[in-house]
Design a protein around this motif. Structure first.
Motif, mmCIF file in Angstrom:
data_model
loop_
_atom_site.group_PDB
_atom_site.id
_atom_site.type_symbol
_atom_site.label_atom_id
_atom_site.label_comp_id
_atom_site.label_asym_id
_atom_site.label_seq_id
_atom_site.Cartn_x
_atom_site.Cartn_y
_atom_site.Cartn_z
ATOM 1 N N SER A 120 -9.577 6.481 1.689
ATOM 2 C CA SER A 120 -8.428 7.268 2.144
ATOM 3 C C SER A 120 -8.124 6.911 3.595
ATOM 4 C CB SER A 120 -8.716 8.763 2.028
ATOM 5 O OG SER A 120 -9.705 9.135 2.958
ATOM 6 N N SER A 129 2.557 2.468 3.467
ATOM 7 C CA SER A 129 1.638 2.530 4.599
ATOM 8 C C SER A 129 1.912 1.374 5.551
ATOM 9 C CB SER A 129 0.199 2.441 4.102
ATOM 10 O OG SER A 129 -0.687 2.361 5.202
ATOM 11 N N LYS A 184 0.858 -1.175 0.000
ATOM 12 C CA LYS A 184 0.000 0.000 0.000
ATOM 13 C C LYS A 184 0.902 1.237 0.000
ATOM 14 C CE LYS A 184 -3.894 0.351 2.632
ATOM 15 N NZ LYS A 184 -4.667 0.552 3.889
ATOM 16 N N CYS A 185 0.789 2.050 -1.058
ATOM 17 C CA CYS A 185 1.669 3.206 -1.227
ATOM 18 C C CYS A 185 0.860 4.500 -1.167
ATOM 19 C CB CYS A 185 2.400 3.090 -2.566
ATOM 20 S SG CYS A 185 3.637 4.375 -2.837
ATOM 21 N N LEU A 186 1.173 5.332 -0.196
ATOM 22 C CA LEU A 186 0.484 6.608 0.005
ATOM 23 C C LEU A 186 1.111 7.708 -0.849
ATOM 24 C CD1 LEU A 186 0.388 6.417 3.894
ATOM 25 C CD2 LEU A 186 -1.563 6.141 2.367
ATOM 26 N N CYS A 211 7.414 1.836 -4.211
ATOM 27 C CA CYS A 211 6.686 2.969 -3.648
ATOM 28 C C CYS A 211 7.588 4.188 -3.427
ATOM 29 C CB CYS A 211 6.015 2.563 -2.333
ATOM 30 S SG CYS A 211 5.068 3.884 -1.553
ATOM 31 N N GLY A 264 6.423 8.017 -3.045
ATOM 32 C CA GLY A 264 5.380 7.727 -2.066
ATOM 33 C C GLY A 264 5.941 7.239 -0.754
ATOM 34 N N ASN A 290 -7.337 6.054 -7.056
ATOM 35 C CA ASN A 290 -6.916 5.406 -5.813
ATOM 36 C C ASN A 290 -7.546 4.021 -5.721
ATOM 37 O OD1 ASN A 290 -9.387 7.070 -5.457
ATOM 38 N ND2 ASN A 290 -9.418 6.040 -3.459
ATOM 39 N N ASP A 350 -4.378 9.301 0.143
ATOM 40 C CA ASP A 350 -4.869 8.320 -0.831
ATOM 41 C C ASP A 350 -3.741 7.382 -1.231
ATOM 42 O OD1 ASP A 350 -7.603 9.073 -1.114
ATOM 43 O OD2 ASP A 350 -6.926 10.859 -2.181
ATOM 44 N N TRP A 351 -4.125 6.159 -1.579
ATOM 45 C CA TRP A 351 -3.096 5.157 -1.864
ATOM 46 C C TRP A 351 -3.466 4.266 -3.035
ATOM 47 C CZ3 TRP A 351 -4.541 0.032 -1.349
ATOM 48 C CH2 TRP A 351 -5.717 -0.211 -0.661
#
Length: 84
Positions: free
Chosen positions: A46, A82, A32-34, A74, A79, A42, A65-66
């Motif tokens: 969020s 997460s 999971k990359c923010l 990432c 990014g 996305n 958002d990811w």
């Protein structure tokens, strides 16, 4: 940054993701990359609760958002991975 430069940076980032994902996505390893999702692209809700569904990001690169991206890509895309 000028609009044209932002567009080029976004295009290059997309190409990098596609290239990297070809090998890693085959194995199914993602993280999971923010902050890398473009508006409307996305993957889910969020992290700050501003919306609750995929495709509802309203701005590019919002830190809340990811997207799922291939493991290890990432931070290369600017990014933050997460922890949740």
């Amino acid at each position: 940054m000028q609009s044209k430069q932002k567009l080029m940076l976004s295009a290059l980032t997309g190409l990098m993701v596609l290239g990297a994902s070809a090998s890693v996505m085959a194995e199914g390893e993602t993280e999971k990359c923010l902050g890398v999702a473009m508006a409307g692209q996305n993957d889910c809700a969020s992290i700050n609760g501003s919306h609750s569904c995929a495709g509802q990001a309203t701005v590019d690169h919002d830190a809340a958002d990811w997207k799922n991206v291939p493991v290890g890509t990432c931070t290369q895309m600017g990014g933050e991975v997460s922890s949740s």
